[in-house]
Structures are given as structure tokens and as C-alpha cells.
Design a protein around this motif. Structure first.
Motif, PDB file in Angstrom:
ATOM      1  N   SER A 450      36.276  20.787  25.131  1.00  0.00           N
ATOM      2  CA  SER A 450      35.095  21.567  24.766  1.00  0.00           C
ATOM      3  C   SER A 450      34.577  22.376  25.952  1.00  0.00           C
ATOM      4  N   LEU A 451      34.568  21.761  27.137  1.00  0.00           N
ATOM      5  CA  LEU A 451      34.112  22.455  28.341  1.00  0.00           C
ATOM      6  C   LEU A 451      35.038  23.624  28.682  1.00  0.00           C
ATOM      7  N   ILE A 452      36.333  23.381  28.677  1.00  0.00           N
ATOM      8  CA  ILE A 452      37.291  24.425  29.034  1.00  0.00           C
ATOM      9  C   ILE A 452      37.285  25.530  27.972  1.00  0.00           C
ATOM     10  N   LEU A 453      37.118  25.155  26.723  1.00  0.00           N
ATOM     11  CA  LEU A 453      37.052  26.143  25.639  1.00  0.00           C
ATOM     12  C   LEU A 453      35.840  27.055  25.811  1.00  0.00           C
ATOM     13  N   LEU A 454      34.697  26.470  26.165  1.00  0.00           N
ATOM     14  CA  LEU A 454      33.511  27.281  26.422  1.00  0.00           C
ATOM     15  C   LEU A 454      33.742  28.214  27.606  1.00  0.00           C
ATOM     16  N   SER A 455      34.370  27.713  28.658  1.00  0.00           N
ATOM     17  CA  SER A 455      34.651  28.539  29.834  1.00  0.00           C
ATOM     18  C   SER A 455      35.548  29.717  29.464  1.00  0.00           C
ATOM     19  N   ALA A 456      36.574  29.453  28.678  1.00  0.00           N
ATOM     20  CA  ALA A 456      37.487  30.520  28.257  1.00  0.00           C
ATOM     21  C   ALA A 456      36.755  31.543  27.394  1.00  0.00           C
ATOM     22  N   LEU A 457      35.892  31.066  26.495  1.00  0.00           N
ATOM     23  CA  LEU A 457      35.126  31.966  25.640  1.00  0.00           C
ATOM     24  C   LEU A 457      34.181  32.837  26.462  1.00  0.00           C
ATOM     25  N   ALA A 458      33.457  32.224  27.393  1.00  0.00           N
ATOM     26  CA  ALA A 458      32.495  32.968  28.206  1.00  0.00           C
ATOM     27  C   ALA A 458      33.198  34.053  29.018  1.00  0.00           C
ATOM     28  N   TYR A 459      34.339  33.712  29.604  1.00  0.00           N
ATOM     29  CA  TYR A 459      35.090  34.702  30.372  1.00  0.00           C
ATOM     30  C   TYR A 459      35.552  35.836  29.470  1.00  0.00           C
ATOM     31  N   HIS A 460      36.014  35.487  28.285  1.00  0.00           N
ATOM     32  CA  HIS A 460      36.473  36.472  27.301  1.00  0.00           C
ATOM     33  C   HIS A 460      35.349  37.427  26.912  1.00  0.00           C
ATOM     34  N   VAL A 461      34.175  36.877  26.617  1.00  0.00           N
ATOM     35  CA  VAL A 461      33.047  37.692  26.156  1.00  0.00           C
ATOM     36  C   VAL A 461      32.502  38.574  27.274  1.00  0.00           C
ATOM     37  N   TYR A 462      32.352  38.002  28.477  1.00  0.00           N
ATOM     38  CA  TYR A 462      31.678  38.742  29.555  1.00  0.00           C
ATOM     39  C   TYR A 462      32.607  39.607  30.397  1.00  0.00           C
ATOM     40  N   GLN A 463      33.887  39.268  30.437  1.00  0.00           N
ATOM     41  CA  GLN A 463      34.777  39.988  31.346  1.00  0.00           C
ATOM     42  C   GLN A 463      35.895  40.764  30.664  1.00  0.00           C
ATOM     43  N   LYS A 464      36.242  40.432  29.446  1.00  0.00           N
ATOM     44  CA  LYS A 464      37.403  41.074  28.819  1.00  0.00           C
ATOM     45  C   LYS A 464      37.050  42.029  27.685  1.00  0.00           C
ATOM     46  N   LEU A 465      35.970  41.771  26.980  1.00  0.00           N
ATOM     47  CA  LEU A 465      35.626  42.628  25.851  1.00  0.00           C
ATOM     48  C   LEU A 465      35.015  43.939  26.333  1.00  0.00           C
ATOM     49  N   ASP A 466      35.373  45.029  25.675  1.00  0.00           N
ATOM     50  CA  ASP A 466      34.775  46.325  25.994  1.00  0.00           C
ATOM     51  C   ASP A 466      33.311  46.334  25.575  1.00  0.00           C
ATOM     52  N   ASP A 467      32.505  47.086  26.319  1.00  0.00           N
ATOM     53  CA  ASP A 467      31.102  47.276  25.969  1.00  0.00           C
ATOM     54  C   ASP A 467      31.038  48.341  24.871  1.00  0.00           C
ATOM     55  N   LYS A 468      30.922  47.894  23.630  1.00  0.00           N
ATOM     56  CA  LYS A 468      30.989  48.818  22.495  1.00  0.00           C
ATOM     57  C   LYS A 468      29.830  49.807  22.480  1.00  0.00           C
ATOM     58  N   CYS A 469      28.666  49.357  22.931  1.00  0.00           N
ATOM     59  CA  CYS A 469      27.514  50.261  22.951  1.00  0.00           C
ATOM     60  C   CYS A 469      27.741  51.399  23.946  1.00  0.00           C
ATOM     61  N   TYR A 470      28.228  51.057  25.130  1.00  0.00           N
ATOM     62  CA  TYR A 470      28.488  52.089  26.132  1.00  0.00           C
ATOM     63  C   TYR A 470      29.637  52.987  25.693  1.00  0.00           C
ATOM     64  N   GLN A 471      30.632  52.403  25.038  1.00  0.00           N
ATOM     65  CA  GLN A 471      31.732  53.212  24.529  1.00  0.00           C
ATOM     66  C   GLN A 471      31.256  54.222  23.484  1.00  0.00           C
ATOM     67  N   LYS A 472      30.229  53.849  22.719  1.00  0.00           N
ATOM     68  CA  LYS A 472      29.647  54.787  21.754  1.00  0.00           C
ATOM     69  C   LYS A 472      29.002  55.964  22.464  1.00  0.00           C
ATOM     70  N   VAL A 473      28.358  55.714  23.625  1.00  0.00           N
ATOM     71  CA  VAL A 473      27.792  56.800  24.410  1.00  0.00           C
ATOM     72  C   VAL A 473      28.892  57.787  24.797  1.00  0.00           C
ATOM     73  N   ILE A 474      30.012  57.279  25.299  1.00  0.00           N
ATOM     74  CA  ILE A 474      31.133  58.124  25.711  1.00  0.00           C
ATOM     75  C   ILE A 474      31.624  58.955  24.537  1.00  0.00           C
ATOM     76  N   GLU A 475      31.712  58.310  23.365  1.00  0.00           N
ATOM     77  CA  GLU A 475      32.149  59.005  22.166  1.00  0.00           C
ATOM     78  C   GLU A 475      31.204  60.149  21.793  1.00  0.00           C
ATOM     79  N   LEU A 476      29.896  59.911  21.903  1.00  0.00           N
ATOM     80  CA  LEU A 476      28.913  60.925  21.546  1.00  0.00           C
ATOM     81  C   LEU A 476      28.915  62.076  22.529  1.00  0.00           C
ATOM     82  N   MET A 477      29.319  61.819  23.757  1.00  0.00           N
ATOM     83  CA  MET A 477      29.322  62.872  24.773  1.00  0.00           C
ATOM     84  C   MET A 477      30.504  63.824  24.624  1.00  0.00           C
ATOM     85  N   LYS A 478      31.542  63.409  23.898  1.00  0.00           N
ATOM     86  CA  LYS A 478      32.759  64.233  23.788  1.00  0.00           C
ATOM     87  C   LYS A 478      32.507  65.488  22.932  1.00  0.00           C
TER      88      LYS A 478
END
Length: 478
Positions: A450-478
Motif C-alpha cells: 500500500s505504501l509503495i503503491l501510494l508512492s508510485a501513484l504520487a510520482y505518476h500524478v505529480y511528475q509524469k502527467l501533463d498539466d492539461k490546464c496549461y496545455q489548453k493555454v498553449i492550444e488557445l494561443m496557436k
């Protein structure tokens, strides 16, 4: 303006689906008959010698006769006063002793001695870092959002309260604190030199699609926040920046005056910034002054469900008056204003004294501000994590199994169901995860998994996923 506690532990951000990672509930009740009834010693009696109001009478009885068996850090009088204000049933009103008042002021201003992180205390595991602030001791030492602090100075903090974690991290300015962390399931030791920390504003000049972007992250609205923001705006102006992004995600508010000062940097003279309405219904209109303004061709505001209060004041005005585009989730919906008064012993009464309305007169309380572009993002709060009471095996059913299945699915493992039934495919997915993280690959879900699973999830969410909100800004600027 706001009931906002942010310095080390972000208490507001516990709206995690299903079971919260950490809940701190302080309930003070006066109960007549409760779930277990109550004991009466002897017979009921009427004391005709008591004088004054019922408040005075209760105070005298408690002072003279009540046997205090509570193991509390607060005195009986403090608890009574807290309970009295809690009886208003207003989540934003509170009685605070002097230390609590100082702590609130420190957190709102975002300036303190420490390392520069916010965290949530995770039962049985430690402190999950939600944010590591720019140019702080924590950032310089290499800590990342998503890290889980498991040990401080060699001592496990698995069962520490948030307050105990804070006390263990804090120390003399310039001294080192030695931390053991988990990052993506791997253990790492880090030494952090304590120092002065400023967390309210972070700014960055970014370049993308051949355009410059001025990026401002505001975590709280404190006394000096507008000054720091103006310094950043001057830098952006010198660099001929045309696009401004103001990130207010997870910003729970701060001082109303700070929000007003920030809006006055952008909005032209005599335009309405916001309004307030007193208990008597009297409306006061706040307008922009003739001070110097900072203009940008395109403005974007990033928000989420935890953007509240002063964040909503700023968001609504920039959206309504200047046409800034709001991106993210519908905001929290806090449309009331607090003030505070110092009492005779130096303690503080913080209480709701007015409503605030947008520049157009809208009251967003319990409604929030709807974004122009709604973005569904994955956050750590979308996942549940309950206390591990046992080790779980194939053919069992439990909410912890359900949470495990959802996290494994998010991490890309082949899970056939997410309903809490420990199927053979769930067992195989868990074995694959255990093998990948050098755990005992027996397919049994235990506390360490459970501890290692949480660690893997936290790393995935905070370090690997793209910031979709910021990516929307980039899209709107094009």
C-alpha cells in the motif's frame, strides 16, 4: 478574509474521493443524552443562588463543579470558547488563541522559517508532499511534489499527526534536517538546510510556439503579495510579454485587501472590482484607482475546486472586466468575508461579517465560478486510501481492494474490475506491480504494498502527467 491554513500541512485539500488520506476533525459539543446516554449522580436539583445569564450560570457551574478529564492541548476555557463559536455553525468563524492567530497570519502571508513544502499526513505512511515551492530550501535540496517523507532524523513518522510532523521538520534557521523519502517506490535520503521561506508567489518567463508567456503562481493572498506580483509584471513588461497566465489552483484565499491591490494592477480607474454587502444589507462598491496598470493581450486564469475566496474575487473581476479566460474546474464557491477582533486577553475572534459579490453583482457562494474551458484533470484527491487493517488475498472483498484496483489501473496495470473483489486478474496485476518495484511478488496486498503503491501513484500524478490546464493555454494561443 479566509479560513486558510497552508504553511506545512494543507488541511483544505482533503476532498479526496471515497476515503480521505488524512482527516483532522475537532468537534466540541454540548450534548444532552448522546449516543451512550449520560449519568446523573443523585437527583436533579435547581440552584436558585446562581445569578446572571444562562451563559454565566453554565460558566459558574463548570468552573466550580466540572471534573475535566480531557487530555487536550487547550485549556478548558479555550475549549468552551471554541465550542461557543462552533455553535454558530459557520465553517469560517473561529475562536483562536494567540498562537493560533499567529500561525494563521504566518500561513496567509506565506513567509516563515522552514523548508518550503505543503503536505498531507497519511496515516500509517508519513507525509505526502503536495507542493515544493520555488527557490526554497526543499527545492534546492531536490525534494519533489509526490515524495513521501517516511523518516525525520532517522525516526519513522508513520503515525505522526500533522502538528508533530511540522514540529519535527522545523528547527533553528541554518540547521539541517535529515529526511528519508520514498520517490516512485524507491527510498532516498535527503538533507535540507532550514531557512527563510517565501511561498506566496512564484514567477517564470516561458517560451512556447514562438511566443513568450508570463507565468504567475499565487498560493495565498498575503500582505506583501501584490508587491511581489508587480515586480514580476515589470519583468514581463520589459520582456514584451503578450500572454499572462495566473495559476490560482489550490489557492484557498487570504486577505481581501490583497486581492483588491492585485486587481488594481490590471483594471483601469473607476471600474468596479467587487462589492460587499453587510448584515444590514448595505452595499459597498470597490473600484480601481489611478495607479499604474499592466496590460497583456491575452490573459488566462487556471483554477480548480480548491480555488476559493480571494482567488474567486480576483478570478471573477479579471474574467468579467478584462475578459481573461478561466480554465480548469468550477471554483469552491466561498462568497463571504471574515474579519477578526482582538479580545481582552490577546486571543482572536474571527467571524463572518459580510457577503462579497462580483463586479456584476453576482453572489457565487456555494456555486463557484464556472470556467470558460472546463478541464477534467487527474489529481491525488481522486483516489481513496483507507487504513490497512489486514493483508488482503484472492477472493476477498473490501474497499481497500477497490482503491488498490483503481490505482493499479491508473498506473497502467491490467485490471479487469474496480469494484473491490480480489479477482485472479487483480492478483496477477498486483504481482506484476510487486515484481516491478522489487517487492515480494506473492499477490497479497499488505501495508508495504500500500505504501509503495501510494508512492508510485504520487510520482505518476505529480511528475509524469501533463498539466492539461496549461496545455489548453498553449492550444488557445496557436
Amino acid at each position: 478574509m479566509d479560513d486558510f491554513n497552508f504553511e506545512f500541512e494543507n488541511k483544505k485539500k482533503k476532498k479526496i474521493k471515497k476515503e480521505p488520506l488524512f482527516i483532522l476533525i475537532c468537534i466540541i459539543c454540548f450534548v444532552v443524552g448522546g449516543i451512550g446516554g449520560y449519568f446523573i449522580h443523585g437527583t436533579k436539583e435547581t440552584n436558585t443562588n446562581l445569578e446572571g445569564t444562562v451563559f454565566d450560570q453554565i460558566g459558574e457551574i463548570v468552573d466550580n463543579d466540572f471534573v475535566d478529564t480531557a487530555d487536550s492541548q487547550y485549556s478548558m476555557n479555550e475549549r468552551l470558547l471554541m465550542g461557543m463559536v462552533a455553535g454558530l455553525q459557520d465553517p469560517y468563524s473561529a475562536y483562536m488563541n494567540q498562537q493560533q492567530s499567529l500561525d494563521l497570519e504566518t500561513s496567509i502571508n506565506g513567509s516563515f522559517q522552514g523548508i518550503g513544502v505543503t503536505y498531507t499526513a497519511v496515516e500509517e505512511k508519513g507525509a505526502l508532499l503536495l507542493n515544493v515551492y520555488q527557490n526554497t530550501p526543499a527545492a534546492k535540496a531536490g525534494l519533489l511534489a509526490g515524495d513521501i517523507i517516511t523518516h525525520i532524523e532517522g525516526t519513522s513518522i508513520a503515525d505522526y499527526t500533522s502538528e508533530k510532523i511540522k514540529n519535527a521538520i522545523q528547527g533553528e534557521n541554518g540547521s539541517n534536517v535529515f529526511l528519508k523519502i520514498l520517490r516512485d517506490g524507491k527510498s532516498k535520503e535527503i538533507s535540507v538546510k532550514r531557512g527563510s521561506v517565501e511561498t506566496s508567489v512564484a514567477s517564470e518567463l516561458r517560451t512556447t510556439v514562438s511566443q513568450k508567456i508570463g507565468y504567475l503562481s499565487i498560493t495565498t493572498f498575503g500582505e506583501g503579495t501584490s508587491i511581489m506580483i508587480e515586480d514580476a509584471l515589470k519583468t514581463f513588461q520589459k520582456e514584451n510579454v503578450k500572454n499572462l497566465v495566473i495559476d490560482l489552483r489550490d489557492n484557498g484565499g487570504g486577505y481581501l485587501q490583497a486581492a483588491q491591490d492585485i486587481l488594481d494592477l490590471f483594471i483601469k480607474k473607476d471600474e468596479i472590482l467587487f462589492r460587499t454587502q453587510s448584515k444590514q444589507g448595505k452595499e459597498e462598491v470597490y473600484k480601481a484607482t489611478d495607479r499604474e496598470k499592466y496590460n497583456f493581450e491575452n490573459g488566462y486564469i487556471l483554477v480548480n475546486h480548491d480555488s476559493a475566496s480571494a482567488s474567486e474575487v480576483v478570478t471573477s473581476a479579471l474574467q468579467e472586466v478584462l475578459g481573461y479566460k478561466v480554465i480548469g474546474e468550477t471554483t469552491y464557491g466561498k462568497g463571504v468575508v471574515q474579519t477578526q477582533k482582538t479580545l481582552s486577553d490577546g486571543s482572536i475572534l474571527k467571524y463572518t461579517h459580510a457577503k462579497w459579490l462580483t463586479s456584476k453583482g453576482e453572489w457565487i457562494n456555494e456555486i463557484g465560478i464556472k470556467p470558460d474551458y472546463e478541464i477534467d484533470t487527474t489529481t491525488i484527491h481522486d483516489f481513496g486510501l483507507a487504513k490497512m487493517e489486514k493483508t488482503y488475498h484472492y477472493d476477498e472483498v473490501d474497499s481497500n481492494i477497490k482503491y488498490m484496483q483503481e490505482i493499479l489501473k491508473e498506473l497502467g496495470y491490467d485490471v479487469d474490475r474496480q469494484d473491490g473483489y480480489f479477482s485472479k486478474k487483480t492478483e496477477n496485476a498486483l504481482k506484476t506491480f510487486e515484481n516491478a518495484y522489487q517487492l515480494k511478488d506473492d499477490g497479497q496486498y499488505d501495508k508495504n504494498d500500500s505504501l509503495i503503491l501510494l508512492s508510485a501513484l504520487a510520482y505518476h500524478v505529480y511528475q509524469k502527467l501533463d498539466d492539461k490546464c496549461y496545455q489548453k493555454v498553449i492550444e488557445l494561443m496557436k
